[in-house]
Design an enzyme around this catalytic site. Structure first.
Site, short mmCIF file in Angstrom:
data_model
loop_
_atom_site.label_atom_id
_atom_site.label_comp_id
_atom_site.label_asym_id
_atom_site.label_seq_id
_atom_site.Cartn_x
_atom_site.Cartn_y
_atom_site.Cartn_z
N HIS A 1 -59.48 27.29 -63.68
CA HIS A 1 -60.83 27.62 -64.16
C HIS A 1 -61.48 26.45 -64.89
O HIS A 1 -62.42 26.65 -65.65
CB HIS A 1 -60.78 28.87 -65.04
CG HIS A 1 -60.28 30.07 -64.31
ND1 HIS A 1 -61.03 30.74 -63.39
CD2 HIS A 1 -59.07 30.67 -64.31
CE1 HIS A 1 -60.32 31.74 -62.87
NE2 HIS A 1 -59.11 31.71 -63.41
N CYS B 1 -53.50 18.47 -102.46
CA CYS B 1 -53.31 17.66 -103.66
C CYS B 1 -52.14 18.24 -104.44
O CYS B 1 -51.88 19.44 -104.41
CB CYS B 1 -54.51 17.60 -104.57
SG CYS B 1 -56.00 17.02 -103.79
N TRP C 1 -55.45 14.52 -101.72
CA TRP C 1 -55.97 14.69 -100.36
C TRP C 1 -57.48 14.77 -100.53
O TRP C 1 -58.01 15.72 -101.08
CB TRP C 1 -55.42 15.97 -99.73
CG TRP C 1 -55.83 16.16 -98.31
CD1 TRP C 1 -55.17 15.70 -97.20
CD2 TRP C 1 -56.97 16.87 -97.82
NE1 TRP C 1 -55.85 16.07 -96.06
CE2 TRP C 1 -56.95 16.78 -96.41
CE3 TRP C 1 -58.01 17.56 -98.43
CZ2 TRP C 1 -57.92 17.36 -95.59
CZ3 TRP C 1 -58.99 18.14 -97.62
CH2 TRP C 1 -58.94 18.04 -96.22
N ARG D 1 -48.30 17.39 -100.15
CA ARG D 1 -49.53 18.14 -100.38
C ARG D 1 -50.78 17.27 -100.23
O ARG D 1 -51.90 17.78 -100.19
CB ARG D 1 -49.51 18.74 -101.79
CG ARG D 1 -48.47 19.79 -101.98
CD ARG D 1 -48.62 20.40 -103.34
NE ARG D 1 -49.82 21.21 -103.41
CZ ARG D 1 -49.85 22.53 -103.29
NH1 ARG D 1 -48.74 23.18 -103.10
NH2 ARG D 1 -50.97 23.20 -103.36
N GLU E 1 -50.84 16.89 -83.97
CA GLU E 1 -50.87 16.60 -85.41
C GLU E 1 -49.92 15.49 -85.83
O GLU E 1 -50.20 14.78 -86.78
CB GLU E 1 -50.69 17.85 -86.26
CG GLU E 1 -49.33 18.44 -86.32
CD GLU E 1 -49.26 19.67 -87.24
OE1 GLU E 1 -49.94 19.71 -88.27
OE2 GLU E 1 -48.48 20.58 -86.92
N GLU F 1 -48.80 26.26 -79.56
CA GLU F 1 -48.03 25.68 -80.65
C GLU F 1 -47.51 24.29 -80.27
O GLU F 1 -47.56 23.35 -81.07
CB GLU F 1 -46.88 26.63 -81.03
CG GLU F 1 -45.93 26.15 -82.12
CD GLU F 1 -46.61 25.87 -83.44
OE1 GLU F 1 -47.79 26.17 -83.62
OE2 GLU F 1 -45.93 25.30 -84.33
N LYS G 1 -48.42 20.79 -82.26
CA LYS G 1 -47.41 19.87 -82.80
C LYS G 1 -47.67 18.46 -82.29
O LYS G 1 -47.61 17.48 -83.04
CB LYS G 1 -45.98 20.28 -82.39
CG LYS G 1 -45.40 21.52 -83.00
CD LYS G 1 -45.05 21.40 -84.45
CE LYS G 1 -46.21 21.83 -85.30
NZ LYS G 1 -46.29 23.23 -85.67
N LYS H 1 -49.94 19.55 -96.31
CA LYS H 1 -49.13 20.71 -95.94
C LYS H 1 -49.86 22.03 -96.14
O LYS H 1 -49.89 22.86 -95.25
CB LYS H 1 -47.82 20.68 -96.73
CG LYS H 1 -46.87 21.84 -96.43
CD LYS H 1 -46.27 21.72 -95.05
CE LYS H 1 -45.29 22.84 -94.75
NZ LYS H 1 -45.03 22.95 -93.30
N ASN I 1 -57.17 20.06 -108.77
CA ASN I 1 -57.09 20.46 -107.35
C ASN I 1 -58.19 21.47 -107.11
O ASN I 1 -58.45 22.29 -107.99
CB ASN I 1 -55.77 21.19 -107.05
CG ASN I 1 -54.61 20.24 -106.95
OD1 ASN I 1 -54.79 19.03 -107.02
ND2 ASN I 1 -53.43 20.80 -106.81
N GLY I 2 -58.75 21.46 -105.92
CA GLY I 2 -59.79 22.43 -105.60
C GLY I 2 -61.11 21.73 -105.38
O GLY I 2 -61.17 20.50 -105.22
O1 M6R Z 1 -48.88 27.76 -95.05
P1 M6R Z 1 -49.53 28.38 -93.87
O2 M6R Z 1 -48.55 29.00 -92.92
O3 M6R Z 1 -50.59 29.39 -94.25
O4 M6R Z 1 -50.25 27.22 -93.11
C1 M6R Z 1 -51.08 27.46 -92.01
C2 M6R Z 1 -51.45 26.18 -91.31
O5 M6R Z 1 -52.16 25.34 -92.17
C3 M6R Z 1 -50.22 25.43 -90.79
O6 M6R Z 1 -49.47 26.22 -89.93
C4 M6R Z 1 -50.65 24.15 -90.04
O7 M6R Z 1 -51.34 24.49 -88.89
C5 M6R Z 1 -49.43 23.29 -89.73
N1 M6R Z 1 -49.67 21.92 -90.13
C6 M6R Z 1 -49.09 23.28 -88.29
O8 M6R Z 1 -47.97 22.51 -88.03
#
Ligand code: M6R
Length: 622
Positions: free
Chosen positions: A518, A2, A80, A27, A502, A495, A499, A617, A106-107
């Site tokens: 396996h 948020c 969010w 956010r 998401e 990784e 990507k 984010k 927020n929170g």
């Molecule tokens: O801000 P941070 O690096 O702590 O964030 C960690 C994860 O939330 C962040 O890397 C998330 O997995 C990304 N959306 C991946 O692309």
């Protein structure tokens, strides 16, 4: 999660708040709203005008065009969802029972249901399913019950009183019709920053929202409570004591936080990597010692020499970078290293010895699980160091030292440049620790040279973006995807899969390539392409064998390999080349085709690259 921005000053609040929300949209982006305090005409009081809409910020913009709200003081929010769906009613700001107080939050208020039941018994009527509306009502209740004559003071005390009743986390901004031109904010667990302009003040969840107005900022600490007018402010804590604060200068320009000519932030950030990698090692390579310097760690050579175990902690992409770090540190410095997913670490109560060094990695510096892991380590008496991008973030301030990535703002929800910068920094750490132990001068010098060569090599990979787009277009019907790599490129496979999932919503999973037999091989089919990350390294031949096994089962294969490995063109369906590089640094190069592949998939499938569904984010709630 948020975004919040509040404004008090001489300008019309609505355009400033909308612009701030645009910058904060990453956010959270399932609904948004503003509340504006109208200026009091002579003899009349101010009115709170609230406008809220579910969906993207454009919906709120349209509403405000049809039904404007004028005034010089206001609060706003981009959401969010945690409690309650993304509807107009659940969007912030929320009003109290009297309708005279507005609040954004927020929170998560964990005990909101008990409080809500109690308020309902007293006759309060709620219009949303949110926990946040309960907090607005609590503040309103305390305000109505107060005998304080000074209305501003009364609002401050009401906020304080209400915050003592809640458990959970909050970053809030409130305003009341009785106190035009007056905002009150507080934080616990959710970031809040004060912006100090000339004749205007701001309160925001993220400095990016205000950087086009002022570069003077105060990052509030947990339990800080602040009030603002256009010319004045004061910071206390929620117990009523004076709080210490420091005015910082924001370290980036508004332009850096813009897309520029790129269609998406993610693409811009992928293409920034030659520079961001360079920024991560700039000024930190010490040629005459064939080593690296990370002054922010604040550890003496003896303390570094005594380290006998390292724990690297993070979430998502940061945890994948940490895994590369594990391989690097063990390889170069021979120090046992473990990666802990922050959300597990914080509740697992892991044993930590005196000479264990704990690092937390976070782009945002606000991820709640990483923050909690850091605090858990500190509670046990350990020095916890941060590897962070956002200057002034909570982890940056509360850690016991550390190093910044200096990547500049990363706004695309999918982390890209932060991964390569985190791996670069961990390489510096591995060199530093290695040179204190068994790493030779020659090997150290070779690593420094390799680091310096990286930006040009990254540039060469980026020039293949169109080739990678053409590959993506061939596989848009994929039912799922496998990402396979070994050793240093096992984390790269994880990784790459993250990507793809998401931003393209294609189910993808990453594996250590040898694990295929396996169980995972059962997924191989003509509709499930496998991406092999297989530079010409010590495990290349092993990867070729695994690739053959996939081809024998009609699985399409995209191979990411080193220039010159042309033999792969005979067995793989598609090949993407990266320049030759040391095996240890190969993830910094091999991840880039995977970032581009997922980007082009996402665009071609019509997904919202920078704002993928259900995500935000920074994950600042559990
Ligand atoms: O801000 P941070 O690096 O702590 O964030 C960690 C994860 O939330 C962040 O890397 C998330 O997995 C990304 N959306 C991946 O692309």
């Amino acid at each position: 999660m948020c975004g919040i921005i509040g404004y008090v000053g001489k300008a019309e609040a609505t355009p400033i708040l909308l612009e701030g929300l645009r910058r904060l949209e990453y956010r959270g982006y399932d609904s948004s709203g503003v509340a504006i305090l109208s200026d009091s005409a002579s003899g009349e009081g101010s009115d709170i005008q609230t406008r809220k809409r579910s969906g993207r910020l454009d919906n709120l913009r349209t509403l405000l065009t049809e039904n404007p709200a004028a005034g010089h003081c206001g609060i706003s929010h981009t959401r969010w969802a945690t409690h309650g769906e993304a509807t107009d009613e659940n969007a912030h700001p929320h009003l109290d029972q009297s309708g005279k107080l507005a609040m954004v939050h927020n929170g998560v208020i964990e005990n909101y249901q008990v409080l809500k039941d109690h308020l309902e018994e007293e006759g309060h009527i709620f219009h949303s399913q949110t926990d946040s509306e309960v907090l607005a009502h609590l503040v309103g209740n305390a305000y109505e019950a107060s005998t304080e004559k000074d209305q501003r003071r009364r609002l401050v005390e009401a906020v304080r009183e209400a915050l003592h009743l809640v458990s959970g986390t909050y970053g809030i901004v409130a305003m009341h019709e009785d106190s035009p031109g007056f905002l009150v904010g507080a934080r616990f667990g959710s970031p809040l920053v004060v912006g100090l302009g000339k004749g205007e003040k701001f309160l925001a969840s993220d400095v990016g929202a205000i950087v086009s107005h002022t570069t003077d900022a105060i990052y509030l600490r947990d339990r800080d409570l602040v009030w603002l007018t256009e010319d004045d402010f004061a910071i206390e804590n929620v117990d009523g004591d004076a709080a210490e604060y420091e005015v910082s200068t924001v370290d980036f320009t508004p332009e850096q936080a813009e897309k520029g000519d790129y269609p998406h932030y993610m693409l811009k950030e992928i293409f920034e990597q030659p520079t961001s990698i360079q920024n991560a090692f700039r000024g930190r390579l010490v040629d005459d010692q064939a080593s690296a310097i990370l002054g922010g760690l604040g550890l003496t050579p003896r303390e570094l020499r005594d380290v006998d175990r390292i724990v690297l902690c993070g979430c998502g992409t940061a945890s994948h970078a940490a895994m590369v770090g594990e391989y690097l540190i063990e390889h170069l410095a021979r120090i046992p290293t473990e990666v802990e997913i922050a959300s597990e670490f914080r509740y697992r109560n892991p044993p930590l010895d005196k000479n264990t060094l704990v690092f937390v990695l976070s782009q945002s510096g606000e991820t709640i699980d990483t923050l909690a892991a850091m605090r858990e380590g500190q509670r046990k008496g350990h020095r916890v160091l941060g590897i962070v991008n956002s200057v002034g973030s909570t982890i940056a301030r509360e850690s016991d030292g550390g190093s910044y990535l200096y990547s500049g703002p990363e706004i695309g929800v999918a982390a890209t440049k932060s991964f390569t910068s985190q791996v670069t920094l961990l390489t510096l750490l591995a060199i530093l620790l290695g040179r204190m132990r068994h790493l030779s001068v020659d090997a150290g010098q070779q690593m420094l040279k390799e680091l310096r060569d990286l930006p040009a090599k990254v540039g060469k990979i980026l020039s293949q973006s169109e080739h990678i787009r053409q590959i993506a277009l061939k596989y848009l019907d994929a039912k799922g995807m496998l990402f396979l790599g070994r050793q240093f490129n096992y984390p790269t496979a994880l990784e790459g899969a993250l990507k793809m999932k998401e931003i393209s919503y294609i189910f993808a999973s990453g594996h250590a390539a040898a694990e295929l037999k396996h169980g995972i091989i059962a997924l191989v089919s003509e509709e499930t392409p496998s991406v092999f990350i297989m530079p010409k390294d010590s495990v290349y031949e092993k990867n070729v064998s695994t690739l053959e096994e996939v081809k024998a089962r009609k699985g399409p294969v995209i191979a990411v390999t080193t220039e010159g490995s042309t033999e792969l063109e005979r067995i793989a369906d598609d090949v993407i080349y990266i320049p030759p590089v040391s095996e240890m640094l190969s993830p910094i190069l091999s991840v880039i085709p995977l970032q581009l592949l997922s980007y082009h998939f996402s665009v071609a499938l019509g997904c919202d690259v920078d704002k993928p569904r259900n995500l935000a984010k920074s994950v600042t709630v559990e």
